[in-house]
Scaffold this motif. Structure first.
Motif, mmCIF file in Angstrom:
data_model
loop_
_atom_site.group_PDB
_atom_site.id
_atom_site.type_symbol
_atom_site.label_atom_id
_atom_site.label_comp_id
_atom_site.label_asym_id
_atom_site.label_seq_id
_atom_site.Cartn_x
_atom_site.Cartn_y
_atom_site.Cartn_z
ATOM 1 N N HIS A 6 -39.485 13.295 -10.042
ATOM 2 C CA HIS A 6 -39.094 12.317 -10.800
ATOM 3 C C HIS A 6 -38.763 11.255 -9.350
ATOM 4 N N PRO A 7 -37.633 10.320 -9.482
ATOM 5 C CA PRO A 7 -37.931 9.220 -8.644
ATOM 6 C C PRO A 7 -36.644 9.612 -7.848
ATOM 7 N N HIS A 31 -38.597 6.072 -17.467
ATOM 8 C CA HIS A 31 -38.230 7.363 -17.582
ATOM 9 C C HIS A 31 -36.854 7.922 -17.298
ATOM 10 N N CYS A 35 -35.470 11.943 -18.891
ATOM 11 C CA CYS A 35 -34.934 12.365 -17.986
ATOM 12 C C CYS A 35 -33.607 12.728 -18.278
ATOM 13 N N CYS A 38 -32.179 12.930 -14.338
ATOM 14 C CA CYS A 38 -32.259 11.444 -13.559
ATOM 15 C C CYS A 38 -31.218 10.470 -14.673
HETATM 16 ZN ZN LIG Z 1 -35.793 12.119 -13.728
#
Ligand SMILES: [Zn+2]
Lengths: 213, 211
Positions: A6-7, A31, A35, A38
């Protein structure tokens, strides 16, 4: 498809704050679409922004502010500005999931960069799509700033981990690595960077490697 | 890169953001629920009085927030006005179960500010589909969830150390937060990254049950 990579929290808070813009915000948003974790984190950080807004001392009144807002509302909405039509580079695999975040992005045709390596740039220069044949390895050096890579197809290993479709690989200036593409299929990824204008990002370095070795 | 961030006033204090004593928490503050109600009234019946109430509270705050980001006065006013026009036009997209009125208005102001400085509408890309946002009808009980979340965030921010609070605030007000954190807190750049990770990790731990 749930992501493993993930970021960083810092990237997510900057996105929520409106401080991450342009190419990097599009790569991270690609992303986020897949996700939930996130998305929730960004929602939480946006609520932090709401609290900060609430806590901001009100500034002086805006002269005739409400009356002018009402007049603008009476006039009706501004005519919609024409959006650029999205355009994908040709010959993408049929099963590729094109991120909704790329809805306004127009990409050029693929350009040959090295055997097994092709690149397509967005015409605004903010984004790059990289397509690399299975098993290839890319020499990669340090970075001049943060760089985000969103994996759309295939995979790569960079010494720390294996990155698969949906994952984000966030690397910052002090990391050196050497991605090796997985054997299964072409690896297609979307890349954006922040930082200096020196030949930056994966592509710049591929160039360096190709022309310096 | 970011025009707005260049004139940032870095004197962050608890007082400046009202985290000290004296301000009621949201649970005791009927305003949060009232603002939610106002946006819903604008959506349902183009309620002009409800809109005037929203305007009176939020326009000066959005202007103040943007000024804190370094926007010149006329730009801050301009964007605050645009924000309130968007509140009127998009009121039907407000979902009080997802965000409080102040969070929703924050995201509108944020997006308008990005649009002003970027050709790309990058911020729209992570705005959720409005059709998805409307899948449950808003009700008073649902409204509580987002307002309660804001209250929890408010007290979580208040319980961070001064250093960690500054780090969180700089993430919102600085385009290149690391060098500003280093300058403001007198930390070497090399340690800033780990302090940021710790501060955000701490905040998320405090709020873990909200995610
Ligand atoms: Zn994520």
């Amino acid at each position: 498809m749930s992501s493993l990579h993930h970021p960083s929290d810092e990237t997510l808070v900057r996105l929520a704050a409106g401080m991450l813009v342009g190419g990097p915000s599009i790569v991270v948003s690609a992303h986020l679409a897949g996700c939930a974790a996130c998305r929730d984190a960004v929602g939480l950080f946006e609520a932090v922004g709401g609290v900060l807004l609430e806590q901001t001392a009100p500034s002086g009144d805006i002269p005739d502010g409400l009356a002018r807002v009402r007049a603008a509302i009476e006039r009706g909405p501004e005519p919609a500005t024409t959006q650029r039509l999205p355009r994908r580079p040709p010959n993408l695999p049929n099963d590729i999931v094109w991120p909704a975040a790329l809805g306004h992005s127009e990409f050029a045709n693929w350009r040959w960069l090295a055997p097994g390596i092709r690149v397509s740039k967005s015409i605004d220069g903010e984004l790059r799509l990289l397509r690399v044949a299975p098993g290839k390895s890319l020499l990669r050096h340090g970075h001049s700033g943060l760089e985000w890579t969103y994996i759309m197809a295939g995979s790569f290993v960079d010494g720390r981990a294996r990155f698969r479709p949906g994952d984000i690989c966030e690397v910052d200036g002090d990391i050196d690595h050497r991605p090796v593409i997985g054997d299964e299929e072409d690896c297609i990824c979307l890349i954006a960077a922040e930082g200096n204008a020196r030949p930056h990002g994966l592509i710049g370095r591929v160039h360096q490697v190709i022309f310096n070795t | 890169m970011n025009v707005l961030a260049t004139h940032l006033d870095l004197r962050f204090t608890r007082q400046a953001f009202g985290f000290g004593a004296g301000r009621m928490s949201k649970a005791n503050d009927p305003l949060a629920a009232e603002f939610d109600r106002c946006v819903l009234a604008v959506a349902a019946s183009s309620d002009r009085e409800a809109f005037a109430e929203l305007y009176g509270h939020f326009a000066p705050r959005v202007k103040g927030y943007l000024a804190r980001l370094g926007a010149p006065l006329n730009l801050a006013e301009d964007l605050a006005q645009e924000t309130m026009i968007t509140v009127w036009r998009k009121a039907a997209m407000f979902d009080p179960s997802r965000a409080s009125a102040s969070t929703w208005i924050f995201t509108i102001a944020r997006n308008l500010r990005i649009d002003r400085f970027r050709r790309e509408k990058a911020a729209d890309t992570f705005e959720l589909d409005p059709s998805e946002a409307q899948d449950h009808p808003p009700g008073a009980d649902i409204t509580m969830i987002a307002d309660e979340r804001d209250e929890r965030i408010h007290s979580a921010l208040g319980s961070l150390s001064a250093e960690q609070l500054t780090i969180v605030q700089l993430a919102f007000f600085e385009d290149r937060p690391h060098s500003e954190i280093s300058r403001t807190l007198g930390l070497p750049l090399g340690t800033v990254k780990s302090r940021v990770r710790l501060a955000l990790g701490h905040l998320r731990t405090l709020l873990a049950d909200l995610q």
